[in-house]
Design a protein around this motif. Structure first.
Motif, PDB file in Angstrom:
ATOM      1  N   ARG A 131     -17.543   4.200 -14.678  1.00  0.00           N
ATOM      2  CA  ARG A 131     -18.223   3.733 -13.468  1.00  0.00           C
ATOM      3  C   ARG A 131     -17.273   3.830 -12.286  1.00  0.00           C
ATOM      4  N   ARG A 132     -17.817   4.185 -11.124  1.00  0.00           N
ATOM      5  CA  ARG A 132     -17.006   4.189  -9.928  1.00  0.00           C
ATOM      6  C   ARG A 132     -16.968   2.779  -9.356  1.00  0.00           C
ATOM      7  N   PRO A 133     -16.026   2.489  -8.437  1.00  0.00           N
ATOM      8  CA  PRO A 133     -15.993   1.161  -7.822  1.00  0.00           C
ATOM      9  C   PRO A 133     -17.302   0.848  -7.110  1.00  0.00           C
ATOM     10  N   SER A 134     -17.671  -0.409  -7.114  1.00  0.00           N
ATOM     11  CA  SER A 134     -18.900  -0.817  -6.435  1.00  0.00           C
ATOM     12  C   SER A 134     -18.623  -1.467  -5.091  1.00  0.00           C
ATOM     13  N   ALA A 135     -17.356  -1.632  -4.743  1.00  0.00           N
ATOM     14  CA  ALA A 135     -16.993  -2.214  -3.449  1.00  0.00           C
ATOM     15  C   ALA A 135     -15.575  -1.780  -3.108  1.00  0.00           C
ATOM     16  N   LEU A 136     -15.271  -1.814  -1.815  1.00  0.00           N
ATOM     17  CA  LEU A 136     -13.985  -1.341  -1.320  1.00  0.00           C
ATOM     18  C   LEU A 136     -13.462  -2.307  -0.270  1.00  0.00           C
ATOM     19  N   VAL A 137     -12.152  -2.541  -0.313  1.00  0.00           N
ATOM     20  CA  VAL A 137     -11.478  -3.349   0.699  1.00  0.00           C
ATOM     21  C   VAL A 137     -10.592  -2.430   1.528  1.00  0.00           C
ATOM     22  N   LEU A 138     -10.740  -2.489   2.843  1.00  0.00           N
ATOM     23  CA  LEU A 138      -9.889  -1.722   3.762  1.00  0.00           C
ATOM     24  C   LEU A 138      -8.748  -2.635   4.206  1.00  0.00           C
ATOM     25  N   ALA A 139      -7.552  -2.385   3.690  1.00  0.00           N
ATOM     26  CA  ALA A 139      -6.407  -3.270   3.920  1.00  0.00           C
ATOM     27  C   ALA A 139      -5.594  -2.767   5.108  1.00  0.00           C
ATOM     28  N   ALA A 140      -5.706  -3.464   6.238  1.00  0.00           N
ATOM     29  CA  ALA A 140      -4.976  -3.115   7.456  1.00  0.00           C
ATOM     30  C   ALA A 140      -3.817  -4.094   7.660  1.00  0.00           C
ATOM     31  N   ALA A 141      -2.904  -3.724   8.551  1.00  0.00           N
ATOM     32  CA  ALA A 141      -1.756  -4.593   8.811  1.00  0.00           C
ATOM     33  C   ALA A 141      -2.195  -5.929   9.382  1.00  0.00           C
ATOM     34  N   VAL A 206      -8.995  -0.796  -3.265  1.00  0.00           N
ATOM     35  CA  VAL A 206      -8.356  -1.099  -1.982  1.00  0.00           C
ATOM     36  C   VAL A 206      -7.898   0.202  -1.352  1.00  0.00           C
ATOM     37  N   ALA A 207      -8.323   0.438  -0.119  1.00  0.00           N
ATOM     38  CA  ALA A 207      -7.847   1.574   0.671  1.00  0.00           C
ATOM     39  C   ALA A 207      -6.769   1.071   1.628  1.00  0.00           C
ATOM     40  N   SER A 208      -5.582   1.614   1.511  1.00  0.00           N
ATOM     41  CA  SER A 208      -4.459   1.171   2.348  1.00  0.00           C
ATOM     42  C   SER A 208      -4.572   1.819   3.725  1.00  0.00           C
ATOM     43  N   TYR A 209      -4.977   1.027   4.698  1.00  0.00           N
ATOM     44  CA  TYR A 209      -5.127   1.511   6.065  1.00  0.00           C
ATOM     45  C   TYR A 209      -3.814   1.287   6.805  1.00  0.00           C
ATOM     46  N   LEU A 210      -2.814   2.014   6.351  1.00  0.00           N
ATOM     47  CA  LEU A 210      -1.446   1.901   6.843  1.00  0.00           C
ATOM     48  C   LEU A 210      -0.897   3.312   7.004  1.00  0.00           C
ATOM     49  N   LEU A 211       0.012   3.488   7.956  1.00  0.00           N
ATOM     50  CA  LEU A 211       0.527   4.832   8.192  1.00  0.00           C
ATOM     51  C   LEU A 211       1.530   5.260   7.134  1.00  0.00           C
ATOM     52  N   GLY A 212       2.364   4.341   6.660  1.00  0.00           N
ATOM     53  CA  GLY A 212       3.405   4.739   5.720  1.00  0.00           C
ATOM     54  C   GLY A 212       3.742   3.661   4.726  1.00  0.00           C
ATOM     55  N   PRO A 213       4.600   3.984   3.763  1.00  0.00           N
ATOM     56  CA  PRO A 213       4.995   3.011   2.746  1.00  0.00           C
ATOM     57  C   PRO A 213       5.865   1.909   3.339  1.00  0.00           C
ATOM     58  N   GLY A 214       5.944   0.806   2.608  1.00  0.00           N
ATOM     59  CA  GLY A 214       6.747  -0.314   3.060  1.00  0.00           C
ATOM     60  C   GLY A 214       6.227  -1.624   2.501  1.00  0.00           C
ATOM     61  N   PHE A 215       6.637  -2.716   3.135  1.00  0.00           N
ATOM     62  CA  PHE A 215       6.298  -4.058   2.658  1.00  0.00           C
ATOM     63  C   PHE A 215       4.788  -4.261   2.570  1.00  0.00           C
ATOM     64  N   ALA A 217       2.389  -2.025   2.322  1.00  0.00           N
ATOM     65  CA  ALA A 217       1.778  -1.193   1.286  1.00  0.00           C
ATOM     66  C   ALA A 217       2.007  -1.798  -0.089  1.00  0.00           C
ATOM     67  N   ARG A 218       3.187  -2.346  -0.324  1.00  0.00           N
ATOM     68  CA  ARG A 218       3.450  -2.990  -1.623  1.00  0.00           C
ATOM     69  C   ARG A 218       2.581  -4.230  -1.802  1.00  0.00           C
ATOM     70  N   ARG A 219       2.388  -4.971  -0.722  1.00  0.00           N
ATOM     71  CA  ARG A 219       1.540  -6.155  -0.820  1.00  0.00           C
ATOM     72  C   ARG A 219       0.081  -5.769  -1.080  1.00  0.00           C
TER      73      ARG A 219
END
Length: 251
Positions: A131-141, A206-215, A217-219
């Motif tokens: 099954r594919r995900p049924s919901a998505l979280v857009l994680a911004a800074a 969770v879609a990481s709405y961040l430009l690059g790796p770092g604190f 992105a790890r969170r």
């Protein structure tokens, strides 16, 4: 003499990419790689980069070295405090320049394309998955500036439209996309994932709405989701978006 003016060449305004800055070496490397892609995409343009915090050259240092015309392109995903206050304040101290400021990168359909690519790379809709995900979280800074957070809400809408349209999902299915913030606002990604799971969504991505790796992105990766995508990174479409913002500012 023929009486016909000879063609003259004119150097276009410098594109100054203004990044946030980070202590993370990988984050700085991502900015450098993105700027390199911008240069490759538009070899006609003089392209420079600077940082608002933590990394050299700083914005004032870059402005002091430049001459003539410059277009500042914020490598920022929303129109928050940096765009509204910090960048104009720095320009006020550089009256020797003829400068324009482009709008922030987001929200934009090109970012929805990049987010979708990163989700695909993370295997969120892998062939053969039950099954594919049924919901998505857009994680911004996240920001203390409501305008920046409103941009994230708008981006969540653009991403939801892209992912819910055929052939991503059979019409009229819709994939809920919930904006979340890693600091300064709520809900956090952890809270958003938990709320969606409590509402019956067994698989939340969770879609990481961040430009690059770092604190941040790890969170985001620790939010308890079924799968978490990598940050946007030095994607070709992101380089194209930087040049689009430059061109918009000139027109």
């Amino acid at each position: 003499m023929t009486g016909v003016d000879a063609p003259t060449s004119r150097t276009p305004p410098t594109l100054l990419a203004v990044a946030h800055g980070t202590r993370e070496a990988d984050g700085v490397a991502t900015t450098e790689a993105l700027v390199a892609r911008v240069r490759a995409l538009r070899p006609d343009l003089p392209v420079e980069r600077c940082f608002l915090d933590l990394v050299s050259p700083s914005l004032p240092e870059a402005l002091a070295r430049l001459r003539g015309e410059v277009v500042l392109v914020p490598l920022l995903l929303g129109a928050g405090y940096h765009v509204r206050v910090d960048i104009p304040a720095a320009l006020a101290e550089a009256p020797h320049l003829r400068a324009r400021v482009a709008r922030a990168l987001g929200p934009d359909p090109l970012l929805a394309q990049i987010l979708t690519d990163r989700l695909d790379e993370a295997g969120w809709d892998a062939p053969g998955a039950p099954r594919r995900p049924s919901a998505l979280v857009l994680a911004a800074a996240g920001s203390t500036d409501p305008a920046a957070n409103a941009d994230t809400v708008a981006m969540a809408g653009l991403l939801g439209d892209r992912l819910s349209a055929p052939p991503a999902l059979p019409a009229p299915s819709a994939l809920p996309v919930v904006p979340a913030y890693l600091c300064a606002a709520g809900p956090t990604p952890e809270e958003a994932v938990a709320e969606l799971q409590a509402a019956g969504h067994e698989r939340v991505a969770v879609a990481s709405y961040l430009l690059g790796p770092g604190f941040f992105a790890r969170r985001a990766a620790r939010a308890g989701a079924w799968v978490t995508s990598a940050p946007l990174g030095a994607h070709d479409a992101l380089a194209r978006l930087v040049t689009l913002r430059y061109d918009e500012a000139l027109t």
